[in-house]
Design a protein around this motif. Structure first.
Motif, short mmCIF file in Angstrom:
data_model
loop_
_atom_site.label_atom_id
_atom_site.label_comp_id
_atom_site.label_asym_id
_atom_site.label_seq_id
_atom_site.Cartn_x
_atom_site.Cartn_y
_atom_site.Cartn_z
N PHE A 121 0.82 -1.21 0.00
CA PHE A 121 0.00 0.00 0.00
C PHE A 121 0.85 1.26 0.00
N THR A 122 2.00 1.21 0.67
CA THR A 122 2.85 2.40 0.78
C THR A 122 3.89 2.48 -0.33
N GLY A 123 3.87 1.50 -1.26
CA GLY A 123 4.78 1.54 -2.38
C GLY A 123 6.19 1.08 -2.06
N ARG A 124 6.39 0.47 -0.91
CA ARG A 124 7.73 0.02 -0.54
C ARG A 124 8.12 -1.28 -1.21
N ALA A 125 7.13 -2.03 -1.69
CA ALA A 125 7.43 -3.32 -2.33
C ALA A 125 6.34 -3.62 -3.34
N PRO A 126 6.68 -4.34 -4.42
CA PRO A 126 5.65 -4.73 -5.40
C PRO A 126 4.78 -5.84 -4.82
N LEU A 127 3.55 -5.92 -5.34
CA LEU A 127 2.59 -6.89 -4.86
C LEU A 127 3.11 -8.32 -4.98
N GLU A 128 3.81 -8.63 -6.07
CA GLU A 128 4.27 -9.99 -6.31
C GLU A 128 5.16 -10.49 -5.17
N THR A 143 -5.85 -7.59 -9.19
CA THR A 143 -4.62 -8.15 -9.78
C THR A 143 -4.50 -9.64 -9.51
N LEU A 144 -4.80 -10.04 -8.27
CA LEU A 144 -4.51 -11.41 -7.86
C LEU A 144 -5.63 -12.40 -8.16
N ALA A 145 -6.88 -11.99 -8.02
CA ALA A 145 -8.00 -12.94 -8.09
C ALA A 145 -8.02 -13.76 -9.38
N PRO A 146 -7.77 -13.17 -10.55
CA PRO A 146 -7.83 -13.98 -11.77
C PRO A 146 -6.76 -15.07 -11.86
N ARG A 147 -5.75 -15.05 -11.01
CA ARG A 147 -4.67 -16.02 -11.07
C ARG A 147 -4.99 -17.30 -10.29
N TYR A 148 -6.11 -17.29 -9.55
CA TYR A 148 -6.43 -18.42 -8.66
C TYR A 148 -7.83 -18.95 -8.94
N ASP A 149 -8.02 -20.21 -8.56
CA ASP A 149 -9.36 -20.79 -8.67
C ASP A 149 -10.30 -20.20 -7.63
N VAL A 150 -9.76 -19.88 -6.47
CA VAL A 150 -10.57 -19.31 -5.40
C VAL A 150 -9.70 -18.44 -4.51
N VAL A 151 -10.26 -17.31 -4.09
CA VAL A 151 -9.61 -16.43 -3.12
C VAL A 151 -10.48 -16.42 -1.87
#
Length: 290
Positions: free
Chosen positions: A94-101, A140-148
């Protein structure tokens, strides 16, 4: 129980405007993509995070790609349940200190997790920045998984309700205690009134006897039939998803900071979670008509 539920302040005041003119609860957000299930509760201490983590492990065993997103912003404890020590949390994203990945890590049990920071007072209210950042993470993340699985906070704060609004399905965790059931009713009432939901799903944790959860679901449904009408004019529908019995192995696993599905997979509670995963799989994750 009906009288207690219908007369308690928590139930009657659940949909009142929030003090201080803060953001109001939200209707269901537009579809994000991917199957998203919010695991929530009316009060804390009912085993919501325990259910989220072990359900994720059980669904992974069934062949699904699973992500657990810790959306209890500010009071997170998913890392404690999983015995993880993350270097990067949602706070850093959230603070931009690290990428989501870099915030996505593997948990015991084979599923992925994104952990939230603990003790972050700035996430106790739903600011426009928190809303935007959290939505971007999920999109960003939800489409990469079968379920969140969204492991939300407890109660009906604006942060909790916003994260629940992003889910296509809601799994409410409650215990047989009157306070838990009263608060579960209050939360369900808000979801019907504010998010226009037609149904929610219920898991009864720490059930004393087989069949207790179904009986509790029936009692709650009777109260909902009397006092909670959905946008369509029909009562809110409560779907019983299963019971998790009171089992000493649960406390042992929690104290060891291990997943019950790994620590004691043959225990009664672990078998019940496996049954819950099978029901989630068959009713929510299989393609229509399969």
């Amino acid at each position: 129980m009906n009288d207690a539920l219908s007369s308690t302040p928590a139930a009657s005041d659940a949909t009142a405007p929030q003090p201080g003119g803060g953001p109001q609860p939200h209707a269901i957000a537009p579809a994000i993509g991917g199957r998203i299930i919010a695991v929530t509760s009316g009060k804390g201490g009912v085993g919501k995070t325990f259910v989220s983590a072990n359900l994720a492990a059980a669904l992974t065993r069934r062949g699904h790609r699973v992500l657990v997103l810790d959306s209890d912003l500010g009071l997170a404890n998913l890392d404690v349940v999983l015995n993880l020590h993350p270097k990067i949390t949602l706070h850093d994203v959230f603070t931009g200190r690290a990428p989501l990945e870099e915030a996505v890590i593997q948990a015991p049990g084979g599923f992925s997790v994104v952990l939230a920071g603990s003790g972050m007072v700035e996430y106790s209210r739903l600011t426009p920045s928190v809303r935007s950042e959290f939505l971007n993470v999920l999109r960003t993340l939800a489409p990469r998984y079968d379920v969140v699985l969204l492991d939300t906070g407890a109660g009906i704060s604006d942060v909790v309700l916003y994260s629940v609004s992003l889910a296509s399905e809601v799994l409410v965790v409650a215990t047989p205690e009157p306070t838990s059931l009263t608060d579960a009713y209050a939360a369900i009432k808000v979801l019907a009134k504010q998010q226009k939901r037609q149904h929610v799903r219920l898991v009864v944790n720490q059930a004393a006897r087989p069949g207790d959860g179904r009986a509790i679901t029936g009692q709650l449904q009777q109260v909902l039939n009397r006092f909670v009408t959905t946008d369509t004019g029909e009562p809110m529908r409560l779907i019983h998803m299963g019971d998790i019995p009171a089992d000493p192995s649960v406390r042992d696993a929690v104290m060891r900071r291990q997943l019950l599905m790994q620590h004691m997979p043959g225990s009664q509670a672990a078998l019940a979670i496996a049954q819950l995963a099978a029901k989630v799989d068959s009713t929510l994750l299989q393609p229509a008509g399969s």
